[in-house]
Design a protein around this motif. Structure first.
Motif, PDB file in Angstrom:
ATOM      1  N   LEU A  39       0.802  -1.227   0.000  1.00  0.00           N
ATOM      2  CA  LEU A  39       0.000   0.000   0.000  1.00  0.00           C
ATOM      3  C   LEU A  39       0.834   1.276   0.000  1.00  0.00           C
ATOM      4  O   LEU A  39       0.359   2.311  -0.463  1.00  0.00           O
ATOM      5  CB  LEU A  39      -0.949   0.010   1.201  1.00  0.00           C
ATOM      6  CG  LEU A  39      -1.972  -1.122   1.260  1.00  0.00           C
ATOM      7  CD1 LEU A  39      -2.930  -0.917   2.424  1.00  0.00           C
ATOM      8  CD2 LEU A  39      -2.757  -1.216  -0.037  1.00  0.00           C
ATOM      9  N   TRP A  40       2.048   1.225   0.561  1.00  0.00           N
ATOM     10  CA  TRP A  40       2.886   2.426   0.629  1.00  0.00           C
ATOM     11  C   TRP A  40       4.098   2.341  -0.298  1.00  0.00           C
ATOM     12  O   TRP A  40       4.708   3.347  -0.589  1.00  0.00           O
ATOM     13  CB  TRP A  40       3.357   2.672   2.061  1.00  0.00           C
ATOM     14  CG  TRP A  40       2.393   3.436   2.911  1.00  0.00           C
ATOM     15  CD1 TRP A  40       2.396   4.790   3.144  1.00  0.00           C
ATOM     16  CD2 TRP A  40       1.276   2.922   3.642  1.00  0.00           C
ATOM     17  NE1 TRP A  40       1.349   5.125   3.973  1.00  0.00           N
ATOM     18  CE2 TRP A  40       0.639   4.004   4.302  1.00  0.00           C
ATOM     19  CE3 TRP A  40       0.736   1.649   3.813  1.00  0.00           C
ATOM     20  CZ2 TRP A  40      -0.479   3.852   5.102  1.00  0.00           C
ATOM     21  CZ3 TRP A  40      -0.384   1.489   4.608  1.00  0.00           C
ATOM     22  CH2 TRP A  40      -0.978   2.591   5.242  1.00  0.00           C
ATOM     23  N   GLY A  41       4.479   1.141  -0.690  1.00  0.00           N
ATOM     24  CA  GLY A  41       5.620   0.991  -1.578  1.00  0.00           C
ATOM     25  C   GLY A  41       6.967   0.952  -0.889  1.00  0.00           C
ATOM     26  O   GLY A  41       7.988   0.776  -1.533  1.00  0.00           O
ATOM     27  N   ASP A  42       6.967   1.092   0.450  1.00  0.00           N
ATOM     28  CA  ASP A  42       8.222   1.113   1.202  1.00  0.00           C
ATOM     29  C   ASP A  42       7.886   0.852   2.663  1.00  0.00           C
ATOM     30  O   ASP A  42       6.916   1.404   3.189  1.00  0.00           O
ATOM     31  CB  ASP A  42       8.915   2.473   1.054  1.00  0.00           C
ATOM     32  CG  ASP A  42      10.373   2.461   1.492  1.00  0.00           C
ATOM     33  OD1 ASP A  42      10.660   1.835   2.538  1.00  0.00           O
ATOM     34  OD2 ASP A  42      11.216   3.061   0.811  1.00  0.00           O
ATOM     35  N   ASP A  43       8.681  -0.001   3.327  1.00  0.00           N
ATOM     36  CA  ASP A  43       8.397  -0.317   4.733  1.00  0.00           C
ATOM     37  C   ASP A  43       9.280   0.480   5.692  1.00  0.00           C
ATOM     38  O   ASP A  43       9.656   0.008   6.757  1.00  0.00           O
ATOM     39  CB  ASP A  43       8.551  -1.819   5.000  1.00  0.00           C
ATOM     40  CG  ASP A  43       9.946  -2.336   4.708  1.00  0.00           C
ATOM     41  OD1 ASP A  43      10.795  -1.544   4.234  1.00  0.00           O
ATOM     42  OD2 ASP A  43      10.206  -3.531   4.935  1.00  0.00           O
ATOM     43  N   ASN A  44       9.593   1.733   5.322  1.00  0.00           N
ATOM     44  CA  ASN A  44      10.441   2.547   6.189  1.00  0.00           C
ATOM     45  C   ASN A  44       9.677   3.014   7.434  1.00  0.00           C
ATOM     46  O   ASN A  44       8.465   2.849   7.550  1.00  0.00           O
ATOM     47  CB  ASN A  44      11.041   3.741   5.416  1.00  0.00           C
ATOM     48  CG  ASN A  44       9.976   4.702   4.894  1.00  0.00           C
ATOM     49  OD1 ASN A  44       9.021   5.027   5.594  1.00  0.00           O
ATOM     50  ND2 ASN A  44      10.157   5.170   3.663  1.00  0.00           N
TER      51      ASN A  44
END
Length: 226
Positions: free
Chosen positions: A183-188
């Motif tokens: 959903l966000w494109g990045d797990d930062n």
């Protein structure tokens, strides 16, 4: 070759980005304000929208909201100097898929555009089964509505997508990293904080049925109990 709708009111920056994308094989439709961007979106059906947030006539957030009413899955990437948490969360709430802070490198922009295009798949035909059951709730995913005893809660695009992920894995653990990537494109860390905000909101919407819970599974993710 992918078509990018680029909407940027800084003409010099807009031309630099447009030329750089075209050199790399993209077809680019360029608009200098939100109203023109909306017209080009309807005219050309682009593969991705790259839009500034602060624009004349129609700002990027309002543009994204309008686009989401007409196309719930088109990737939208925001370009902006605004990076306050409230701004980022609002952008994601309205259906944005990624957020790139100015100033940025063209290499990073290209990588993010390609990542969004690679993840995009056309939606499956709507299932004829009607709203999904979550305890005493009915969840109408395509219409982004959660119904409880005749009362409807209007969900944002991202709230509805998150709840659908939880529903698809109900009574099982939904990995935090997997949903952040989807959903966000990045797990930062920053996106993780946004996810926490959305989980809190969904818990509030589901509070009327005590048999429905979204549990934290420490170090792993979440579990929808229904």
């Amino acid at each position: 070759m992918p078509t990018v709708l680029l909407i940027e009111d800084e003409a010099a920056l807009g031309m630099i980005v447009k030329d750089s994308l075209e050199v790399r094989g993209f077809t680019v439709q360029y608009a200098a304000d939100g109203e023109e961007g909306l017209r080009l979106f309807r005219q050309h059906c682009p593969d991705i929208v790259v839009a500034d947030v602060m624009m004349p006539k129609l700002d990027g957030f309002s543009l994204a909201e309008q686009i989401r009413r007409e196309n719930p899955v088109l990737p939208i990437l925001f370009l902006t100097a605004r990076s306050q948490p409230a701004d980022v969360v609002r952008g994601f709430e309205l259906g944005g898929n990624d957020y790139l802070k100015k100033p940025f490198s063209m290499d990073e922009l290209i990588v993010r555009i390609k990542a969004q295009l690679n993840r995009f798949t056309p939606p499956a035909a709507p299932a004829p089964s009607g709203p999904l059951r979550i305890g005493r709730y009915q969840f109408d995913h395509p219409k982004q509505k959660l119904l409880f005893e005749g009362q409807a809660e209007e969900l944002t695009h991202r709230e509805a997508e998150l709840l659908k992920h939880l529903y698809d894995q109900r009574n099982q653990v939904l990995a935090r990293g997997a949903v952040l990537q989807a959903l966000w494109g990045d797990d930062n860390f920053f996106n993780g904080r946004s996810l926490d905000v959305f989980i809190t909101r969904l818990r509030r919407y589901l509070r009327h049925d005590p048999q429905v819970q979204i549990m934290n599974v420490r170090g792993i993710g979440y579990k929808l109990i229904a």
